[in-house]
Motif scaffolding. Structure first.
Motif, PDB file in Angstrom:
ATOM      1  N   LYS A  63     -19.803 -18.053  11.083  1.00 16.01           N
ATOM      2  CA  LYS A  63     -19.922 -18.332  12.468  1.00 16.01           C
ATOM      3  C   LYS A  63     -19.279 -17.222  13.171  1.00 16.01           C
ATOM      4  CE  LYS A  63     -20.971 -23.368  12.626  1.00 16.01           C
ATOM      5  NZ  LYS A  63     -20.436 -24.799  12.834  1.00 16.01           N
ATOM      6  N   SER A  64     -18.046 -16.777  12.563  1.00 15.19           N
ATOM      7  CA  SER A  64     -16.948 -15.854  13.290  1.00 15.19           C
ATOM      8  C   SER A  64     -17.909 -14.526  13.203  1.00 15.19           C
ATOM      9  CB  SER A  64     -15.611 -15.830  12.639  1.00 15.19           C
ATOM     10  OG  SER A  64     -14.943 -17.225  12.701  1.00 15.19           O
ATOM     11  N   VAL A  65     -18.240 -14.373  11.935  1.00 18.76           N
ATOM     12  CA  VAL A  65     -18.900 -12.930  12.046  1.00 18.76           C
ATOM     13  C   VAL A  65     -20.148 -12.866  12.641  1.00 18.76           C
ATOM     14  CG1 VAL A  65     -19.840 -11.364  10.104  1.00 18.76           C
ATOM     15  CG2 VAL A  65     -17.822 -12.547   9.572  1.00 18.76           C
ATOM     16  N   THR A  66     -20.924 -13.961  12.614  1.00 19.54           N
ATOM     17  CA  THR A  66     -22.046 -13.845  13.304  1.00 19.54           C
ATOM     18  C   THR A  66     -21.865 -13.739  15.064  1.00 19.54           C
ATOM     19  OG1 THR A  66     -23.238 -15.187  11.807  1.00 19.54           O
ATOM     20  CG2 THR A  66     -24.201 -15.149  13.896  1.00 19.54           C
ATOM     21  N   ALA A  67     -20.981 -14.307  15.346  1.00 24.85           N
ATOM     22  CA  ALA A  67     -20.589 -14.245  16.893  1.00 24.85           C
ATOM     23  C   ALA A  67     -20.006 -13.017  17.288  1.00 24.85           C
ATOM     24  CB  ALA A  67     -19.479 -15.319  17.136  1.00 24.85           C
ATOM     25  N   ALA A  68     -19.275 -12.462  16.500  1.00 20.23           N
ATOM     26  CA  ALA A  68     -18.883 -10.825  16.621  1.00 20.23           C
ATOM     27  C   ALA A  68     -19.891  -9.848  16.697  1.00 20.23           C
ATOM     28  CB  ALA A  68     -17.659 -10.768  15.589  1.00 20.23           C
ATOM     29  N   MET A  69     -20.806 -10.151  15.622  1.00 19.69           N
ATOM     30  CA  MET A  69     -22.012  -9.085  15.631  1.00 19.69           C
ATOM     31  C   MET A  69     -22.782  -9.363  16.716  1.00 19.69           C
ATOM     32  SD  MET A  69     -22.903  -9.187  11.574  1.00 19.69           S
ATOM     33  CE  MET A  69     -24.353  -8.160  11.678  1.00 19.69           C
ATOM     34  N   ALA A  70     -23.270 -10.412  17.238  1.00 17.75           N
ATOM     35  CA  ALA A  70     -24.098 -10.585  18.449  1.00 17.75           C
ATOM     36  C   ALA A  70     -23.337  -9.932  19.595  1.00 17.75           C
ATOM     37  CB  ALA A  70     -24.143 -12.174  18.783  1.00 17.75           C
ATOM     38  N   LEU A  71     -22.216 -10.042  19.777  1.00 16.58           N
ATOM     39  CA  LEU A  71     -21.285  -9.391  20.940  1.00 16.58           C
ATOM     40  C   LEU A  71     -21.472  -7.750  20.982  1.00 16.58           C
ATOM     41  CD1 LEU A  71     -18.299 -11.687  21.251  1.00 16.58           C
ATOM     42  CD2 LEU A  71     -20.079 -11.360  22.928  1.00 16.58           C
TER      43      LEU A  71
END
Length: 94
Positions: free
Chosen positions: A20-28
């Motif tokens: 979840k953390s990696v996905t959120a960072a990539m989306a930003l």
């Protein structure tokens, strides 16, 4: 970012938190639309219908170089974006 205290956590839960953390960072950091949609193509009859002209008119436009076309064997097709651009240029000229 929220602080998470890891006291007793199983491996699956830890993987989900990281994911979840990696996905959120990539989306930003990535633009919303990175993949380009393919351009719509027309055959001669489809283009004639789109422009509301006869197939003979399309052949004449093709021969005069008004529309850029692509050919695979005996199949001829036109890209919608290029047809629309040619029409826009034609309208500007008069």
């Amino acid at each position: 970012m929220e602080n998470i205290i890891l006291t007793s956590i199983n491996l699956h839960s830890l993987e989900l938190i990281i994911q979840k953390s990696v996905t959120a960072a990539m989306a930003l950091s990535m633009p919303e639309k990175t993949l380009k949609e393919p351009d719509q193509t027309f055959s001669i009859p489809e283009l004639a219908e789109y422009l509301k002209v006869t197939k003979a008119t399309i052949h004449a436009y093709k021969k005069r170089g008004i529309f850029k076309y692509y050919q695979t064997g005996r199949t001829v097709f036109f890209k919608k974006s290029e047809v629309d651009a040619a029409l826009a240029i034609g309208k500007k000229k008069g």
